[in-house]
Design an enzyme around this catalytic site. Structure first.
Site, PDB file in Angstrom:
ATOM      1  N   PRO A 130       0.775  -1.274   0.021  1.00  0.00           N
ATOM      2  CG  PRO A 130      -0.572  -1.437   1.908  1.00  0.00           C
ATOM      3  CD  PRO A 130       0.602  -1.893   1.092  1.00  0.00           C
ATOM      4  N   GLY A 173       7.280   1.715   2.875  1.00  0.00           N
ATOM      5  CA  GLY A 173       8.357   1.700   2.072  1.00  0.00           C
ATOM      6  C   GLY A 173       8.137   1.366   0.568  1.00  0.00           C
ATOM      7  CB  SER A 174       4.987   1.921  -1.331  1.00  0.00           C
ATOM      8  OG  SER A 174       4.486   2.150  -2.644  1.00  0.00           O
ATOM      9  CB  ALA A 217      12.146   2.696  -0.524  1.00  0.00           C
ATOM     10  CB  ALA A 218       9.647  -1.505  -2.658  1.00  0.00           C
ATOM     11  CG  ASP A 229      11.969   3.607   3.793  1.00  0.00           C
ATOM     12  OD1 ASP A 229      12.303   3.535   4.761  1.00  0.00           O
ATOM     13  OD2 ASP A 229      10.855   4.191   3.441  1.00  0.00           O
TER      14      ASP A 229
HETATM   15  O1  PMV Z   1       6.953   6.391   6.024  1.00  0.00           O
HETATM   16  P1  PMV Z   1       8.269   5.647   5.158  1.00  0.00           P
HETATM   17  O2  PMV Z   1       8.085   4.536   4.753  1.00  0.00           O
HETATM   18  O3  PMV Z   1       8.499   6.738   4.009  1.00  0.00           O
HETATM   19  O4  PMV Z   1       9.157   6.116   6.267  1.00  0.00           O
HETATM   20  C1  PMV Z   1      10.067   7.005   6.589  1.00  0.00           C
HETATM   21  C2  PMV Z   1      11.130   6.691   7.620  1.00  0.00           C
HETATM   22  C3  PMV Z   1      11.765   8.116   8.236  1.00  0.00           C
HETATM   23  O5  PMV Z   1      12.729   7.809   9.317  1.00  0.00           O
HETATM   24  C4  PMV Z   1      10.487   9.000   8.885  1.00  0.00           C
HETATM   25  C5  PMV Z   1      12.261   8.977   7.445  1.00  0.00           C
HETATM   26  C6  PMV Z   1      13.835   8.299   6.953  1.00  0.00           C
HETATM   27  O6  PMV Z   1      14.239   8.811   5.833  1.00  0.00           O
HETATM   28  O7  PMV Z   1      14.456   7.283   7.503  1.00  0.00           O
END
Ligand code: PMV
Length: 306
Positions: free
Chosen positions: A84, A90-91, A93-94, A135
């Site tokens: 999702p 981490g969508s 990044a994946a 991520d």
């Molecule tokens: O919500 P996401 O999947 O984008 O995770 C971000 C994680 C953070 O620590 C808030 C930001 C980062 O770049 O590490």
């Protein structure tokens, strides 16, 4: 025209999101949901992804590699994903990692993970304010372990198997929340320093307890981590309610995962109780029982393809 495909996993940050942006270590695991990108040569210059512009992480990652490798191909990307979007799993990044890997296969026919990581990080920068790199690292290398900005990702050999992921249904933007924490840290330097120290201690304790699989203690650490995230302003009413629902349903602990502000909550309980807890939470939430510690980026190109 040649085609190549690759997939990469989403992730949950078990402990230490946001604090990782400010130099702390965080504990992260890959999860059993994947994004797949297929790259097809087009014969015209540029990288295209239908419905998206130039500033998409998959497009940026692919272009970065084409330029770096002086690979003069034009590509069309197709994305399919089980992860999702915009909920902390981490969508983007994946997708960026899978796109870089598909591109790389067409240009050099190998999966050089450090090149994939570099390209995906460029892609992430487009939508995340100052990505720590956590991520893209977990999507590239898979498994589970500790990440810090100074040392990168170190895979660890722990046997954590499942947890529950609840979607609060409220999307949010990582960049906005990272900015909010930056403002908090600038306005409350001493308080933020103390919070960073507590957060680091939680990660250290968690590493210890992961080795012995003490799920109850890990759950308590999640609750403490959630409290710190609430103090820096990245929880929300929806998250607080979802966390309470998990605890009332019998989880040992629960916390937001990723940037917060909405998005997903993770909950830890004995593995033999997870199905029952998930069933009761499904009355209100969409709940996934996710397997942890899975394979990182991999080729999905059919072996018969050129
Ligand atoms: O919500 P996401 O999947 O984008 O995770 C971000 C994680 C953070 O620590 C808030 C930001 C980062 O770049 O590490």
């Amino acid at each position: 025209m040649a085609k190549a495909a690759a997939s990469a996993p989403g992730k949950v940050i078990l402990f230490g999101e946001h604090f990782v942006v400010h130099g702390n270590p965080a504990l992260v695991s890959s999860i059993s949901l994947r994004a797949t990108v297929e790259a097809s040569e087009t014969g015209r210059e540029g990288v295209f992804l239908e419905g998206f512009g130039e500033d998409n992480p998959a497009v940026v990652a692919s272009k970065h590699l084409l330029k770096k490798l002086e690979c003069g191909k034009g590509l069309e990307l197709k994305v399919s994903s089980e992860i999702p979007q915009s909920v902390g799993l981490g969508s983007s990044a994946a997708v960026a990692v899978a796109s870089a890997a598909a591109t790389l296969q067409l240009c050099s026919n190998e999966l050089d993970r450090s090149l994939i990581l570099e390209a995906a990080h460029e892609g992430e920068k487009v939508i995340h304010y100052t990505p720590s790199g956590i991520d893209t690292s977990i999507a590239t290398y898979g498994g589970a372990g500790v990440f810090s900005k100074s040392s990168g990702y170190r895979k660890m050999d722990f046997d954590l198997r499942y947890l529950l992921i609840l979607n609060t249904g409220k999307p949010r933007r990582t960049g906005d929340l990272v900015r909010k924490v930056k403002v908090f840290s600038e306005e409350n330097p001493d308080r933020f320093k103390a919070i960073l120290m507590s957060a680091e201690r939680i990660v250290e304790d968690a590493i210890d307890k992961l080795k012995s699989q003490d799920l109850e203690f890990l759950g308590k650490l999640m609750n403490r981590n959630q409290e710190l995230l609430r103090l820096i302003g990245v929880s929300s009413r929806e998250i607080d309610e979802a966390v309470s629902a998990c605890l009332n349903a019998g989880a040992y602990g629960a916390k937001l995962t990723g940037a917060g502000g909405g998005g997903c909550v993770i909950a830890m309980a004995d593995y033999d109780k997870l199905d029952k807890i998930a069933e009761s939470l499904r009355k209100k939430y969409s709940v996934i029982k996710a397997a942890l510690v899975v394979e990182g980026v991999r080729s999905e190109t059919p072996t018969s393809s050129p």
